[in-house]
Design a protein around this motif. Structure first.
Motif, PDB file in Angstrom:
ATOM      1  N   ASP A  58       0.824  -1.207   0.000  1.00 20.66           N
ATOM      2  CA  ASP A  58       0.000   0.000   0.000  1.00 20.66           C
ATOM      3  C   ASP A  58       0.857   1.256   0.000  1.00 20.66           C
ATOM      4  OD1 ASP A  58      -2.763   0.513  -0.283  1.00 20.66           O
ATOM      5  OD2 ASP A  58      -2.814   1.415   1.710  1.00 20.66           O
ATOM      6  N   ASN A  59       2.012   1.211   0.655  1.00 19.68           N
ATOM      7  CA  ASN A  59       2.947   2.329   0.565  1.00 19.68           C
ATOM      8  C   ASN A  59       3.346   2.569  -0.893  1.00 19.68           C
ATOM      9  OD1 ASN A  59       3.111   3.030   3.275  1.00 19.68           O
ATOM     10  ND2 ASN A  59       4.907   1.753   3.683  1.00 19.68           N
ATOM     11  N   LEU A  60       3.634   1.506  -1.607  1.00 15.50           N
ATOM     12  CA  LEU A  60       4.031   1.617  -3.010  1.00 15.50           C
ATOM     13  C   LEU A  60       2.886   2.141  -3.868  1.00 15.50           C
ATOM     14  CD1 LEU A  60       6.092  -1.660  -3.199  1.00 15.50           C
ATOM     15  CD2 LEU A  60       6.978   0.596  -3.788  1.00 15.50           C
ATOM     16  N   ARG A  61       1.689   1.675  -3.585  1.00 17.66           N
ATOM     17  CA  ARG A  61       0.513   2.158  -4.340  1.00 17.66           C
ATOM     18  C   ARG A  61       0.353   3.663  -4.185  1.00 17.66           C
ATOM     19  NH1 ARG A  61      -4.352   3.881  -2.990  1.00 17.66           N
ATOM     20  NH2 ARG A  61      -4.048   3.350  -0.789  1.00 17.66           N
ATOM     21  N   ALA A  63       2.611   5.889  -3.097  1.00 14.67           N
ATOM     22  CA  ALA A  63       3.792   6.662  -3.496  1.00 14.67           C
ATOM     23  C   ALA A  63       3.918   6.799  -5.003  1.00 14.67           C
ATOM     24  CB  ALA A  63       5.049   6.021  -2.922  1.00 14.67           C
ATOM     25  N   PHE A  64       3.579   5.742  -5.732  1.00 13.82           N
ATOM     26  CA  PHE A  64       3.842   5.725  -7.171  1.00 13.82           C
ATOM     27  C   PHE A  64       2.591   5.686  -8.047  1.00 13.82           C
ATOM     28  CE2 PHE A  64       7.827   3.902  -5.417  1.00 13.82           C
ATOM     29  CZ  PHE A  64       8.692   4.866  -5.890  1.00 13.82           C
ATOM     30  N   GLY A  65       1.408   5.541  -7.450  1.00 11.95           N
ATOM     31  CA  GLY A  65       0.202   5.516  -8.254  1.00 11.95           C
ATOM     32  C   GLY A  65       0.236   4.392  -9.274  1.00 11.95           C
ATOM     33  N   ASP A  66       0.002   4.737 -10.536  1.00  9.81           N
ATOM     34  CA  ASP A  66      -0.029   3.745 -11.624  1.00  9.81           C
ATOM     35  C   ASP A  66       1.328   3.551 -12.278  1.00  9.81           C
ATOM     36  OD1 ASP A  66      -2.762   3.435 -11.220  1.00  9.81           O
ATOM     37  OD2 ASP A  66      -3.273   5.030 -12.632  1.00  9.81           O
ATOM     38  N   ARG A  67       2.346   4.101 -11.685  1.00  2.63           N
ATOM     39  CA  ARG A  67       3.677   3.988 -12.298  1.00  2.63           C
ATOM     40  C   ARG A  67       4.116   2.532 -12.391  1.00  2.63           C
ATOM     41  NH1 ARG A  67       8.867   7.601 -10.456  1.00  2.63           N
ATOM     42  NH2 ARG A  67      10.455   6.610 -11.743  1.00  2.63           N
ATOM     43  N   TYR A  68       3.751   1.730 -11.401  1.00  5.66           N
ATOM     44  CA  TYR A  68       4.100   0.316 -11.405  1.00  5.66           C
ATOM     45  C   TYR A  68       2.833  -0.532 -11.386  1.00  5.66           C
ATOM     46  CZ  TYR A  68       8.803   1.901 -10.146  1.00  5.66           C
ATOM     47  OH  TYR A  68      10.023   2.513 -10.143  1.00  5.66           O
ATOM     48  N   GLU A  72       4.665  -5.558 -10.438  1.00  8.39           N
ATOM     49  CA  GLU A  72       5.929  -4.851 -10.200  1.00  8.39           C
ATOM     50  C   GLU A  72       6.034  -4.371  -8.755  1.00  8.39           C
ATOM     51  OE1 GLU A  72       6.897  -2.931 -14.596  1.00  8.39           O
ATOM     52  OE2 GLU A  72       5.381  -1.988 -13.314  1.00  8.39           O
ATOM     53  N   ARG A  73       4.910  -3.952  -8.183  1.00 13.09           N
ATOM     54  CA  ARG A  73       4.937  -3.546  -6.776  1.00 13.09           C
ATOM     55  C   ARG A  73       5.284  -4.729  -5.879  1.00 13.09           C
ATOM     56  NH1 ARG A  73       0.299  -0.093  -8.152  1.00 13.09           N
ATOM     57  NH2 ARG A  73      -1.172  -1.619  -7.301  1.00 13.09           N
ATOM     58  N   GLU A  74       4.785  -5.902  -6.221  1.00 15.77           N
ATOM     59  CA  GLU A  74       5.118  -7.099  -5.444  1.00 15.77           C
ATOM     60  C   GLU A  74       6.609  -7.413  -5.551  1.00 15.77           C
ATOM     61  OE1 GLU A  74       2.606 -10.272  -6.678  1.00 15.77           O
ATOM     62  OE2 GLU A  74       0.766  -9.338  -5.898  1.00 15.77           O
ATOM     63  N   TRP A  75       7.169  -7.247  -6.721  1.00 17.07           N
ATOM     64  CA  TRP A  75       8.606  -7.496  -6.897  1.00 17.07           C
ATOM     65  C   TRP A  75       9.420  -6.516  -6.065  1.00 17.07           C
ATOM     66  CZ3 TRP A  75      12.727  -4.564  -8.638  1.00 17.07           C
ATOM     67  CH2 TRP A  75      13.922  -5.265  -8.882  1.00 17.07           C
ATOM     68  N   ILE A  76       9.054  -5.224  -6.099  1.00 13.48           N
ATOM     69  CA  ILE A  76       9.769  -4.211  -5.328  1.00 13.48           C
ATOM     70  C   ILE A  76       9.678  -4.514  -3.837  1.00 13.48           C
ATOM     71  CG2 ILE A  76       9.799  -1.771  -4.665  1.00 13.48           C
ATOM     72  CD1 ILE A  76       8.803  -1.130  -7.523  1.00 13.48           C
ATOM     73  N   ALA A 301      -7.999   7.464   0.531  1.00 15.20           N
ATOM     74  CA  ALA A 301      -7.393   6.620  -0.508  1.00 15.20           C
ATOM     75  C   ALA A 301      -6.043   7.160  -0.966  1.00 15.20           C
ATOM     76  CB  ALA A 301      -8.332   6.497  -1.699  1.00 15.20           C
ATOM     77  N   ASP A 302      -5.738   8.427  -0.656  1.00 17.85           N
ATOM     78  CA  ASP A 302      -4.464   9.014  -1.057  1.00 17.85           C
ATOM     79  C   ASP A 302      -3.333   8.662  -0.097  1.00 17.85           C
ATOM     80  OD1 ASP A 302      -5.392  10.185  -3.351  1.00 17.85           O
ATOM     81  OD2 ASP A 302      -5.725  12.155  -2.463  1.00 17.85           O
TER      82      ASP A 302
END
Length: 335
Positions: A58-61, A63-68, A72-76, A301-302
């Protein structure tokens, strides 16, 4: 002080024995075995730690929105666990390092490793890459300093970790009530080191920082020390390599005056570290709750699911002229 129950005493003792065994085994591993085993342990931790994995994703979601993509978020996130495991393995493997061989394993990058002799210096980093070996660097370069580290709830573990962190001559002090001692060090033109991405309670030594479009309550200790002690801030990072070495990258020093606002110092620091995270997101500790508070009026949600509105955080925002913050204004600009 509250008396520790017999069960907790037993648990603390078992934890200590487990970590002590780990600290005895790891220095006996080859560097390649250390790297491979840390990667395997990190993968296992990622799959077993359901709560931490949820925080990371959720931090990745946010922080980066749709970038990944979700994949890819799971890999990171998985790589983040592996990086942290490698850092812990390397911390205890550092028992093998000494003045004669450390530079074979901790390599200075192309940037200048100047440690500003005759000036007070604040070494600053975040939980990115091999931050434990980074803490050893100044000591091996002949300028050991005072490093702030959070004590464990189990005091037996604190002694084990502090011993590993002092192999290059550093002195470890607890985070609690550390300001006065660190200020004395910088007044003597010494060196202190601490992490910039620790979440602080808003009613303590905190400053609001915008990272990836979200405000978080960051420690202001380094900013206050730099201003009061006329110290040079030296941001840096330590990138782990697959061959078992790590390379230290030094960023341009930050110089401030006694009149520089702490929020301006924090902004300059985070301009550096946010770019660093963006370049190699898998090396940051995403499973940590960096954004525990969200400004009143923001869309839930933000922010990550664990973030909550806090009256104390609102007071901190008001104090620094950020009253009424409701948007993710930097998210579009960043991505």
């Amino acid at each position: 002080m509250a008396e520790i129950s017999k069960w907790k005493q037993l648990r603390y003792r078992l934890e200590y024995l487990g970590v002590a065994l780990f600290a005895w085994i790891v220095p006996r591993l080859s560097r390649q075995a250390c790297v491979l085993l840390a990667r395997r342990i990190g993968s296992i931790a990622y799959h077993l730690d359901k709560r931490g994995r949820s925080v990371a994703l959720d931090n990745l979601r946010c922080a980066f929105g749709d970038r990944y993509t979700p994949e890819e978020r799971e890999w990171i996130a998985k790589r983040s666990y592996q990086t942290f495991a490698r850092t812990m393995f390397d911390l205890f493997w550092a028992k093998n390092l000494n003045a004669g061989n450390w530079s074979e394993y901790i390599v200075d990058g192309e940037e200048s490793p100047d440690f500003f002799p005759g000036e007070a210096m604040i070494g600053l980093c975040i939980h990115w890459g091999n931050f434990e070996w980074l803490g050893l660097t100044a000591g091996f370069h002949g300028r050991p300093g005072v490093i702030v580290a959070e004590n464990f709830k189990n005091p037996l573990l604190t002694s084990l970790f502090n011993a590993a962190r002092q192999v290059s001559g550093n002195t470890i002090i607890p985070q609690e009530n550390s300001m006065i001692r660190m200020l004395k060090v910088v007044k003597r033109k010494g060196t202190v080191a601490l992490l910039a991405d620790l979440t602080f309670p808003p009613d303590q030594a905190a400053v609001p920082v915008n990272a990836f479009g979200m405000y978080f309550s960051s420690t202001s200790l380094y900013a206050v020390l730099a201003a009061r002690g006329e110290a040079v801030i030296r941001p840096s990072c330590c990138e782990p390599l697959e061959d078992g070495r790590s390379v230290v990258h030094y960023y341009p020093p930050i110089r401030v005056t006694a009149d520089t606002p702490v929020e301006e110092i924090a902004r300059k620091v985070w301009e550096i570290f946010e770019k660093q995270i963006e370049e190699r997101p898998e090396l940051w500790m995403w499973f940590y709750k960096h954004w525990r508070y969200r400004p009143k009026g923001t869309d839930p949600a933000d922010y990550p699911f664990y973030a909550n509105v806090s009256s104390k955080f609102e007071k901190l925002l008001v104090k620094h002229g950020l009253s009424g913050v409701k948007s993710r204004e930097s998210k579009t600009a960043l991505h």
